[in-house]
Motif scaffolding. Sequence first.
Motif, mmCIF file in Angstrom:
data_model
loop_
_atom_site.group_PDB
_atom_site.id
_atom_site.type_symbol
_atom_site.label_atom_id
_atom_site.label_comp_id
_atom_site.label_asym_id
_atom_site.label_seq_id
_atom_site.Cartn_x
_atom_site.Cartn_y
_atom_site.Cartn_z
ATOM 1 N N THR A 1 0.842 -1.192 0.000
ATOM 2 C CA THR A 1 0.000 0.000 0.000
ATOM 3 C C THR A 1 0.881 1.247 0.000
ATOM 4 O O THR A 1 1.432 1.621 1.035
ATOM 5 C CB THR A 1 -0.930 0.012 1.233
ATOM 6 O OG1 THR A 1 -1.709 -1.191 1.227
ATOM 7 C CG2 THR A 1 -1.856 1.218 1.194
ATOM 8 N N THR B 1 1.881 5.213 -0.045
ATOM 9 C CA THR B 1 1.321 6.400 0.595
ATOM 10 C C THR B 1 2.031 7.653 0.100
ATOM 11 O O THR B 1 3.143 7.589 -0.411
ATOM 12 C CB THR B 1 1.473 6.342 2.131
ATOM 13 O OG1 THR B 1 2.867 6.307 2.459
ATOM 14 C CG2 THR B 1 0.781 5.129 2.717
ATOM 15 N N TYR C 1 -7.011 9.015 0.516
ATOM 16 C CA TYR C 1 -6.706 8.268 -0.702
ATOM 17 C C TYR C 1 -7.957 7.905 -1.480
ATOM 18 O O TYR C 1 -8.992 7.580 -0.898
ATOM 19 C CB TYR C 1 -5.911 7.007 -0.363
ATOM 20 C CG TYR C 1 -4.579 7.349 0.252
ATOM 21 C CD1 TYR C 1 -3.494 7.647 -0.554
ATOM 22 C CD2 TYR C 1 -4.437 7.455 1.623
ATOM 23 C CE1 TYR C 1 -2.278 8.018 0.000
ATOM 24 C CE2 TYR C 1 -3.224 7.815 2.187
ATOM 25 C CZ TYR C 1 -2.162 8.092 1.365
ATOM 26 O OH TYR C 1 -0.963 8.471 1.916
ATOM 27 N N ASN D 1 -8.110 4.305 -6.491
ATOM 28 C CA ASN D 1 -7.059 3.852 -7.408
ATOM 29 C C ASN D 1 -5.676 3.929 -6.777
ATOM 30 O O ASN D 1 -4.719 4.362 -7.410
ATOM 31 C CB ASN D 1 -7.101 4.668 -8.700
ATOM 32 C CG ASN D 1 -8.313 4.341 -9.529
ATOM 33 O OD1 ASN D 1 -8.717 3.192 -9.604
ATOM 34 N ND2 ASN D 1 -8.911 5.340 -10.132
ATOM 35 N N THR D 2 -5.556 3.505 -5.537
ATOM 36 C CA THR D 2 -4.270 3.481 -4.846
ATOM 37 C C THR D 2 -3.920 2.031 -4.538
ATOM 38 O O THR D 2 -4.732 1.300 -3.975
ATOM 39 C CB THR D 2 -4.339 4.294 -3.538
ATOM 40 O OG1 THR D 2 -4.624 5.657 -3.873
ATOM 41 C CG2 THR D 2 -3.022 4.226 -2.784
ATOM 42 N N ARG E 1 0.425 2.894 -7.916
ATOM 43 C CA ARG E 1 -0.387 4.044 -8.296
ATOM 44 C C ARG E 1 -0.905 4.644 -7.007
ATOM 45 O O ARG E 1 -1.379 3.927 -6.118
ATOM 46 C CB ARG E 1 -1.550 3.632 -9.174
ATOM 47 C CG ARG E 1 -2.415 4.834 -9.497
ATOM 48 C CD ARG E 1 -3.504 4.544 -10.464
ATOM 49 N NE ARG E 1 -4.263 5.780 -10.654
ATOM 50 C CZ ARG E 1 -5.205 5.932 -11.539
ATOM 51 N NH1 ARG E 1 -5.507 4.959 -12.339
ATOM 52 N NH2 ARG E 1 -5.848 7.076 -11.628
ATOM 53 N N ILE E 2 -0.793 5.956 -6.893
ATOM 54 C CA ILE E 2 -1.331 6.679 -5.750
ATOM 55 C C ILE E 2 -2.299 7.724 -6.288
ATOM 56 O O ILE E 2 -1.970 8.486 -7.192
ATOM 57 C CB ILE E 2 -0.224 7.376 -4.929
ATOM 58 C CG1 ILE E 2 0.764 6.362 -4.368
ATOM 59 C CG2 ILE E 2 -0.847 8.200 -3.797
ATOM 60 C CD1 ILE E 2 1.968 6.993 -3.679
ATOM 61 N N GLN E 3 -3.491 7.746 -5.726
ATOM 62 C CA GLN E 3 -4.489 8.751 -6.055
ATOM 63 C C GLN E 3 -4.967 9.338 -4.731
ATOM 64 O O GLN E 3 -5.369 8.592 -3.834
ATOM 65 C CB GLN E 3 -5.668 8.130 -6.791
ATOM 66 C CG GLN E 3 -6.798 9.102 -7.063
ATOM 67 C CD GLN E 3 -8.060 8.383 -7.497
ATOM 68 O OE1 GLN E 3 -8.332 7.271 -7.088
ATOM 69 N NE2 GLN E 3 -8.831 9.045 -8.345
ATOM 70 N N ILE E 4 -4.885 10.660 -4.599
ATOM 71 C CA ILE E 4 -5.393 11.279 -3.379
ATOM 72 C C ILE E 4 -6.599 12.157 -3.714
ATOM 73 O O ILE E 4 -6.750 12.633 -4.842
ATOM 74 C CB ILE E 4 -4.316 12.096 -2.629
ATOM 75 C CG1 ILE E 4 -3.793 13.272 -3.471
ATOM 76 C CG2 ILE E 4 -3.178 11.191 -2.176
ATOM 77 C CD1 ILE E 4 -2.885 14.227 -2.698
ATOM 78 N N SER F 1 -2.482 12.444 -8.683
ATOM 79 C CA SER F 1 -2.326 11.006 -8.907
ATOM 80 C C SER F 1 -0.988 10.760 -9.591
ATOM 81 O O SER F 1 -0.477 11.615 -10.316
ATOM 82 C CB SER F 1 -3.479 10.444 -9.747
ATOM 83 O OG SER F 1 -3.472 10.990 -11.035
#
Length: 162
Positions: free
Chosen positions: A31, A33, A45, A48-49, A65-68, A153
């Motif tokens: 995961t 961050t 988040y 799509n993380t 992939r990180i999406q906030i 993202s």
Amino acid sequence: SNKFKDLYLGGGIQFDSRSAKLSDYEEGQWTPTIQFSSGGNTATYGSNTGGWYTKVGRLVTCNARIQITAKGGGSSAVQFGGLPFTVGNNNSGTSGIEGGLTFAYAGNCNADKGSGWIGGYANESSTYAVPFYVDTSNNFHYVEDFDIDSDFSVGFTITYAV
């Protein structure tokens, strides 16, 4: 012709009597961050993380992939945290740089000095990576909290040794 269809080895692979045995292989999910050097991990988040990794011996390759949906209260340098294994301290010197970070894409961000993000590195003896960019005058800059929007993202790959 003698070909192997399936080969199962319980004790690892050794290619000749002089080489070390390759006996450590692992795949998994992790995961990722967004954290900040001041204020830690306070982002919210999106769905799509996520990420996956492969570890072969001491070498780890992570894709993420990180999406906030909100940055939270953190500030200063951006860090991509949650790496599945602690980054090694294998490099001689005092740079703190271990491994390399490459971007697949980045959305809703602005490198304020001009040229954009070009890469990053795994920070030794930690579980985070540090993205950076170089401006139009060839000056190095860490990516800061003000460089990313609240709906930022990013997709990236990082490879490092433990």
